[in-house]
Motif scaffolding. Structure first.
Motif, PDB file in Angstrom:
ATOM      1  N   TYR A  60       0.810  -1.215   0.000  1.00 11.79           N
ATOM      2  CA  TYR A  60       0.000   0.000   0.000  1.00 11.79           C
ATOM      3  C   TYR A  60       0.844   1.267   0.000  1.00 11.79           C
ATOM      4  CZ  TYR A  60      -4.239  -2.721   0.640  1.00 11.79           C
ATOM      5  OH  TYR A  60      -5.285  -3.590   0.468  1.00 11.79           O
ATOM      6  N   GLY A  61       2.168   1.117   0.067  1.00 12.98           N
ATOM      7  CA  GLY A  61       3.045   2.289   0.071  1.00 12.98           C
ATOM      8  C   GLY A  61       2.883   3.140   1.311  1.00 12.98           C
ATOM      9  N   ALA A  62       2.550   2.522   2.416  1.00 10.91           N
ATOM     10  CA  ALA A  62       2.297   3.248   3.660  1.00 10.91           C
ATOM     11  C   ALA A  62       3.587   3.405   4.473  1.00 10.91           C
ATOM     12  CB  ALA A  62       1.238   2.508   4.485  1.00 10.91           C
ATOM     13  N   GLN A  63       3.504   4.243   5.474  1.00  7.77           N
ATOM     14  CA  GLN A  63       4.601   4.454   6.410  1.00  7.77           C
ATOM     15  C   GLN A  63       4.262   3.714   7.698  1.00  7.77           C
ATOM     16  OE1 GLN A  63       7.464   6.459   5.914  1.00  7.77           O
ATOM     17  NE2 GLN A  63       6.763   6.401   3.803  1.00  7.77           N
ATOM     18  N   LEU A  64       5.192   2.886   8.173  1.00  7.00           N
ATOM     19  CA  LEU A  64       4.966   2.113   9.404  1.00  7.00           C
ATOM     20  C   LEU A  64       6.041   2.447  10.414  1.00  7.00           C
ATOM     21  CD1 LEU A  64       3.549  -0.217  10.996  1.00  7.00           C
ATOM     22  CD2 LEU A  64       5.225  -1.746   9.926  1.00  7.00           C
ATOM     23  N   GLN A  65       5.611   2.703  11.629  1.00  3.70           N
ATOM     24  CA  GLN A  65       6.526   2.842  12.754  1.00  3.70           C
ATOM     25  C   GLN A  65       6.244   1.692  13.697  1.00  3.70           C
ATOM     26  OE1 GLN A  65       5.579   6.735  14.154  1.00  3.70           O
ATOM     27  NE2 GLN A  65       7.194   7.654  12.920  1.00  3.70           N
ATOM     28  N   VAL A  66       7.301   1.150  14.269  1.00  4.59           N
ATOM     29  CA  VAL A  66       7.164   0.040  15.201  1.00  4.59           C
ATOM     30  C   VAL A  66       7.758   0.450  16.535  1.00  4.59           C
ATOM     31  CG1 VAL A  66       7.727  -2.368  15.666  1.00  4.59           C
ATOM     32  CG2 VAL A  66       7.320  -1.630  13.307  1.00  4.59           C
ATOM     33  N   ALA A  67       6.940   0.424  17.570  1.00  2.00           N
ATOM     34  CA  ALA A  67       7.403   0.651  18.935  1.00  2.00           C
ATOM     35  C   ALA A  67       7.515  -0.725  19.588  1.00  2.00           C
ATOM     36  CB  ALA A  67       6.427   1.540  19.692  1.00  2.00           C
ATOM     37  N   SER A  68       8.638  -1.013  20.207  1.00  2.00           N
ATOM     38  CA  SER A  68       8.922  -2.358  20.693  1.00  2.00           C
ATOM     39  C   SER A  68       8.797  -2.480  22.207  1.00  2.00           C
ATOM     40  CB  SER A  68      10.350  -2.754  20.277  1.00  2.00           C
ATOM     41  OG  SER A  68      10.729  -3.952  20.897  1.00  2.00           O
ATOM     42  N   VAL A  69       7.888  -3.331  22.660  1.00  2.00           N
ATOM     43  CA  VAL A  69       7.765  -3.635  24.082  1.00  2.00           C
ATOM     44  C   VAL A  69       9.069  -4.258  24.588  1.00  2.00           C
ATOM     45  CG1 VAL A  69       6.556  -5.092  25.775  1.00  2.00           C
ATOM     46  CG2 VAL A  69       5.249  -3.852  24.038  1.00  2.00           C
ATOM     47  N   GLN A  70       9.689  -5.105  23.764  1.00  2.00           N
ATOM     48  CA  GLN A  70      10.935  -5.759  24.177  1.00  2.00           C
ATOM     49  C   GLN A  70      12.028  -4.734  24.483  1.00  2.00           C
ATOM     50  OE1 GLN A  70      11.362  -9.203  24.709  1.00  2.00           O
ATOM     51  NE2 GLN A  70      13.156  -8.376  25.749  1.00  2.00           N
ATOM     52  N   ASP A  71      12.114  -3.667  23.707  1.00  2.00           N
ATOM     53  CA  ASP A  71      13.104  -2.617  23.978  1.00  2.00           C
ATOM     54  C   ASP A  71      12.874  -2.011  25.361  1.00  2.00           C
ATOM     55  OD1 ASP A  71      14.294  -3.009  21.527  1.00  2.00           O
ATOM     56  OD2 ASP A  71      13.389  -1.245  20.584  1.00  2.00           O
TER      57      ASP A  71
END
Length: 152
Positions: free
Chosen positions: A87-98
């Motif tokens: 879809y050509g979208a922008q994804l940010q991932v916030a990590s619980v593990q971090d």
């Protein structure tokens, strides 16, 4: 001369789709920096598809956010990333593990991490409030470790 077109009533599913698209457009028009939570699961994929339909042929005008518990199958994360790229979208991932690794969160005795997603979520959206009011807010500022995935 052609006969006037006859309007057919929408099916229940078409009406729900239309209402969903209307809501997505209203959010995008009302808030400065909206974001849609996206995990790559079935509900998220439907929402992503509706967002794409809402703005087609233009790109989706807001980002996606996944608060990753690190309890997903690798195939789910691969599908998530493939869907975002499609879809050509922008994804940010916030990590619980971090957050666990650096001591800001502790694993629960029962092993579930869903309740732990709140802190990374709020840390990611709170600095700018992600457009908490109509047409307010600055660009997204990241507190904690958040990585961008997908299209630049």
């Amino acid at each position: 001369m052609t006969a006037p077109a006859t309007l057919r009533p929408l099916s229940e599913l078409q009406a729900l789709e239309s209402e969903s698209i209307h809501i997505i457009r209203e959010v995008a028009a009302t808030f400065a920096k909206p974001v849609m939570l996206f995990s790559g699961g079935k509900d998220s994929v439907v929402m992503l598809h509706l967002a794409a339909k809402a703005f087609w042929p233009a790109p989706i005008p807001f980002g996606l956010l996944h608060v990753d518990t690190a309890h997903n199958f690798p195939e789910v994360l691969e599908f998530r990333d493939d869907a975002v790229a499609f879809y050509g979208a922008q994804l940010q991932v916030a990590s619980v593990q971090d957050y666990i690794d650096d001591g800001r969160l502790r694993d629960r005795p029962d092993g579930t991490r869903n309740p732990l997603q709140t802190v990374p979520l709020l840390d990611t959206i709170q600095p700018s409030r992600r457009g908490a009011g109509p047409r307010q807010g600055a660009g997204l500022q990241h507190a904690g470790r958040v990585r961008a995935v997908g299209a630049p």
